[in-house]
Scaffold this motif. Structure first.
Motif, mmCIF file in Angstrom:
data_model
loop_
_atom_site.group_PDB
_atom_site.id
_atom_site.type_symbol
_atom_site.label_atom_id
_atom_site.label_comp_id
_atom_site.label_asym_id
_atom_site.label_seq_id
_atom_site.Cartn_x
_atom_site.Cartn_y
_atom_site.Cartn_z
ATOM 1 N N VAL A 190 -38.316 -40.225 -6.687
ATOM 2 C CA VAL A 190 -37.760 -40.239 -8.127
ATOM 3 C C VAL A 190 -37.821 -41.876 -8.715
ATOM 4 O O VAL A 190 -37.044 -42.365 -7.629
ATOM 5 C CB VAL A 190 -36.527 -39.701 -8.785
ATOM 6 N N ALA A 191 -37.722 -42.475 -10.327
ATOM 7 C CA ALA A 191 -37.420 -43.320 -10.513
ATOM 8 C C ALA A 191 -36.471 -43.235 -11.898
ATOM 9 O O ALA A 191 -36.478 -42.132 -12.033
ATOM 10 C CB ALA A 191 -39.042 -44.319 -11.084
ATOM 11 N N GLY A 192 -35.823 -43.904 -12.058
ATOM 12 C CA GLY A 192 -34.794 -44.187 -12.924
ATOM 13 C C GLY A 192 -35.411 -46.033 -14.198
ATOM 14 O O GLY A 192 -35.742 -46.958 -13.655
ATOM 15 N N ILE A 193 -35.137 -45.526 -15.376
ATOM 16 C CA ILE A 193 -35.722 -46.996 -16.254
ATOM 17 C C ILE A 193 -34.936 -46.958 -16.493
ATOM 18 O O ILE A 193 -33.924 -46.046 -17.711
ATOM 19 C CB ILE A 193 -36.901 -47.072 -16.524
ATOM 20 N N THR A 194 -33.675 -48.325 -16.716
ATOM 21 C CA THR A 194 -32.197 -47.903 -17.185
ATOM 22 C C THR A 194 -32.438 -49.725 -18.222
ATOM 23 O O THR A 194 -33.057 -50.486 -18.462
ATOM 24 C CB THR A 194 -31.124 -48.536 -16.214
ATOM 25 N N PRO A 195 -31.861 -49.371 -19.228
ATOM 26 C CA PRO A 195 -31.427 -50.783 -20.437
ATOM 27 C C PRO A 195 -30.216 -51.105 -20.318
ATOM 28 O O PRO A 195 -29.750 -51.600 -19.673
ATOM 29 C CB PRO A 195 -30.112 -49.763 -21.131
ATOM 30 N N PHE A 196 -30.019 -52.381 -20.975
ATOM 31 C CA PHE A 196 -29.280 -53.216 -20.669
ATOM 32 C C PHE A 196 -28.126 -53.291 -21.150
ATOM 33 O O PHE A 196 -26.891 -54.586 -19.944
ATOM 34 C CB PHE A 196 -29.890 -54.972 -22.030
ATOM 35 N N ASN A 197 -27.530 -52.555 -21.424
ATOM 36 C CA ASN A 197 -26.270 -52.393 -22.005
ATOM 37 C C ASN A 197 -25.159 -51.974 -21.223
ATOM 38 O O ASN A 197 -24.035 -52.015 -21.653
ATOM 39 C CB ASN A 197 -26.240 -51.745 -23.424
ATOM 40 N N PHE A 198 -26.093 -51.375 -20.152
ATOM 41 C CA PHE A 198 -24.944 -50.663 -19.612
ATOM 42 C C PHE A 198 -25.450 -50.453 -18.001
ATOM 43 O O PHE A 198 -25.866 -49.881 -17.123
ATOM 44 C CB PHE A 198 -24.359 -49.273 -19.226
ATOM 45 N N PRO A 199 -25.441 -52.244 -17.334
ATOM 46 C CA PRO A 199 -26.426 -52.358 -16.691
ATOM 47 C C PRO A 199 -26.296 -51.744 -14.669
ATOM 48 O O PRO A 199 -26.549 -52.049 -13.894
ATOM 49 C CB PRO A 199 -26.080 -53.967 -16.281
ATOM 50 N N LYS A 201 -42.298 -38.035 -8.758
ATOM 51 C CA LYS A 201 -42.098 -36.603 -9.362
ATOM 52 C C LYS A 201 -41.299 -36.316 -10.616
ATOM 53 O O LYS A 201 -41.558 -35.965 -11.634
ATOM 54 C CB LYS A 201 -41.219 -35.534 -8.551
ATOM 55 N N ALA A 202 -40.365 -38.281 -10.839
ATOM 56 C CA ALA A 202 -39.539 -37.992 -12.252
ATOM 57 C C ALA A 202 -39.371 -39.127 -12.529
ATOM 58 O O ALA A 202 -38.965 -39.874 -11.966
ATOM 59 C CB ALA A 202 -38.505 -36.380 -11.441
ATOM 60 N N ILE A 203 -38.789 -39.139 -14.010
ATOM 61 C CA ILE A 203 -39.158 -40.229 -14.581
ATOM 62 C C ILE A 203 -37.072 -39.899 -14.968
ATOM 63 O O ILE A 203 -37.111 -39.150 -16.375
ATOM 64 C CB ILE A 203 -39.433 -40.904 -15.532
ATOM 65 N N GLY A 204 -36.431 -40.469 -15.304
ATOM 66 C CA GLY A 204 -35.080 -40.623 -15.954
ATOM 67 C C GLY A 204 -35.316 -41.905 -16.836
ATOM 68 O O GLY A 204 -35.268 -43.049 -16.658
ATOM 69 N N PHE A 205 -34.848 -42.418 -18.091
ATOM 70 C CA PHE A 205 -34.670 -43.165 -18.939
ATOM 71 C C PHE A 205 -34.265 -43.681 -20.212
ATOM 72 O O PHE A 205 -33.453 -42.487 -20.775
ATOM 73 C CB PHE A 205 -36.165 -43.609 -19.738
#
Length: 507
Positions: free
Chosen positions: A144-153, A220-224
């Motif tokens: 599984v994968a996660g794509i995360t933002p800059f504001n809470f690294p 199989k899954a993505i969190g963004f």
């Protein structure tokens, strides 16, 4: 020589080979402090392959043993908390104490995820039919994968990775390229805690890397978490490729101020939640909705006085309230939003444009900005500004305040300040927003509840952390079991012979 931030793949720091890089700035000074590689499609595919190879062994590991790795990780992060917070501050721009809060809110979810042995338990029904038992199993999805933002690294990568790993998956993290060092360091600490190589991987990149994660059938899954246009793109693309997706987008969080509210508490709440972290929070309160002109006039006067007292400076300096924005482009974008508000006719009570911090003249600073008499057709009301800008949108009465908060296209968080329990109860029940605070300015649920907005703030059926996170990162297998009666048992009944062509029921 400018340092290069490596990928973390298969338990090792990996030298990039794409030849493409982005600059990582020190927001306090405006200077480039590092460069981060932007992975090629082939590099991302190799990361996925490493994760896929490692995952079966991890999935076969007892959930209690997986949980113990998370427990050791908690100890290691607490050991290194100050170093991690300084590193985070230096790349993001938030204050040292705020950076520690970022890390701790991530650890809250890791603590919850240590309950994996309980959270992964299935259900069991005996004698669902004659001699028939039915039970369910919760099994990991795989990679599984996660794509995360800059504001809470730190916080959001941990929100994503913790439950996924505890559930037995391998995780590929694509953090923001603006502040990528802390995610790499957290991955190293997981390895030190005993996580097998390849179970947590950090790969840096841009759209090229993201599209591989979205399209590769092994994921199989993505969190963004990020802006709404990108959340929509990722959700639609993931779904088109048969993946699960939970995508969280923009926000425009309101705080309704009733006439009976304690204005001292309200002002403290708005100052902290509106200007903390330079407004670069998806749960920042950016719209105050006072009920009645008397409440609004008093609130505007108190806020104007307090805003003038805020202290802005470099992120690691003592005694500042908030630091710089993350990039010069962010300052320019927020500055343009402020001008749009002026052009639309809103009353500018405090103008933060043009702030220069002595000794840090090239830093990405913006002073606190406050608008009054903002209407719902103005861009500064409709759009997420993501900067130190607070607007006051006045409401004639409670029903109009409720409608203002409910009708916005975003539905992430909302609050109400009042001494009236009936009003608070009615508001919590009727407001069309996913997370509600009652006399609480930033209604982020604790780690054992779920976090998620409504409408264009969230896409997907399951939220972040809490029980939803384990549901998202696992699939349910249901087993219906029947064993023929044993001839060794004296009480055994004969088994009926012959085929049945009737749909089985319990009748």
């Amino acid at each position: 020589m400018t340092r290069t931030i490596p990928h973390f793949v298969g338990g090792s720091l990996l030298t990039p080979d794409s030849g493409r890089f982005a600059d990582v700035f020190d927001p306090s000074t405006g200077s480039v402090q590092a460069r981060v590689p932007l992975a090629s499609a082939d590099e991302v595919r190799r990361v996925i392959a490493d994760a896929e190879a490692a995952q079966p062994g991890w999935a076969a590991t007892n959930p209690q043993k997986r949980a113990r790795v998370l427990m050791r990780f908690l100890d290691l992060v607490h050991r290194d908390m100050d170093d991690l917070a300084r590193l985070l501050s230096s790349e993001h721009g938030k204050t040292f104490e705020d950076a520690k809060g970022d890390i701790q809110r991530g650890l809250d979810v890791i603590e919850f995820a240590t309950g994996a042995p309980h959270l992964l338990k299935g259900e069991y029904s005996t004698e669902a039919g004659t001699g028939i038992d039915v039970y369910s199993l919760r099994q990991p999805l795989g990679v599984v994968a996660g794509i995360t933002p800059f504001n809470f690294p730190a916080m959001i990568p941990l929100w994503k990775a913790g439950p996924a790993i505890a559930a037995g998956n391998a995780f590929v993290l694509k953090p923001s390229e603006r502040d990528p060092s802390v995610p790499v360091r957290l991955a190293e600490l997981f390895l030190e805690a005993g996580l097998p190589a390849g179970i947590l991987n950090v790969v840096h990149g841009d759209k090229e890397a993201v599209d591989v994660l979205l399209e590769d059938e092994r994921v199989k899954a993505i969190g963004f978490v990020g802006s709404t246009p990108i959340a929509e793109y990722i959700y639609a693309t993931a779904a088109a490729h048969g993946k699960r997706a939970q995508c969280f987008g923009g926000a425009k969080n309101h705080l309704v101020v009733m006439p009976d509210a304690d204005l001292g508490q309200v002002v403290d709440a708005l100052i902290g939640s509106g200007y903390g972290s330079a407004g670069e929070r998806c749960m920042a309160i950016s719209v105050a909705v006072p009920v009645g002109d008397e409440t609004a006039d008093a609130l505007a006067a108190k806020l104007t006085e307090r805003v003038a007292q805020l202290r802005i400076g470099p992120s690691l300096a003592d005694g500042i309230d908030y630091g710089p924005l993350v990039t010069r482009a962010a300052v320019d974008r927020v500055t343009d939003c402020i001008q749009q508000g002026v052009d639309a006719g809103a009353t500018l009570l405090a103008d933060g444009r043009g702030l220069v911090v002595e000794g840090y003249e090239e830093g990405f600073y913006l002073g606190p900005t406050l608008f009054d008499h903002v209407t719902t057709d103005m861009s500064i009301y409709r759009e997420e500004i993501f900067g130190p800008v607070l607007v006051i949108a006045r409401a004639r009465d409670y029903e109009e305040a409720l409608a203002i908060a409910s009708d916005h296209e975003y539905g992430n968080g909302v609050g109400i300040f009042t001494r009236d329990g009936d009003a608070a109860r009615d508001f919590a029940a009727r407001v069309n927003v996913g997370m509600v605070g009652v006399n609480v300015p930033i209604p982020v649920p604790l780690g054992y509840y779920t976090f998620g907005g409504w409408k264009r703030s969230g896409f997907g059926d399951l939220n972040q952390h809490g029980p939803d996170s384990f549901r998202f990162y696992t699939k349910t297998k249901t087993v219906t079991s029947r064993w023929p009666a044993s001839p060794l048992r004296s009480v055994a009944e004969p088994v009926e012979a012959g085929a049945s062509f009737v749909m089985p029921t319990t009748r």
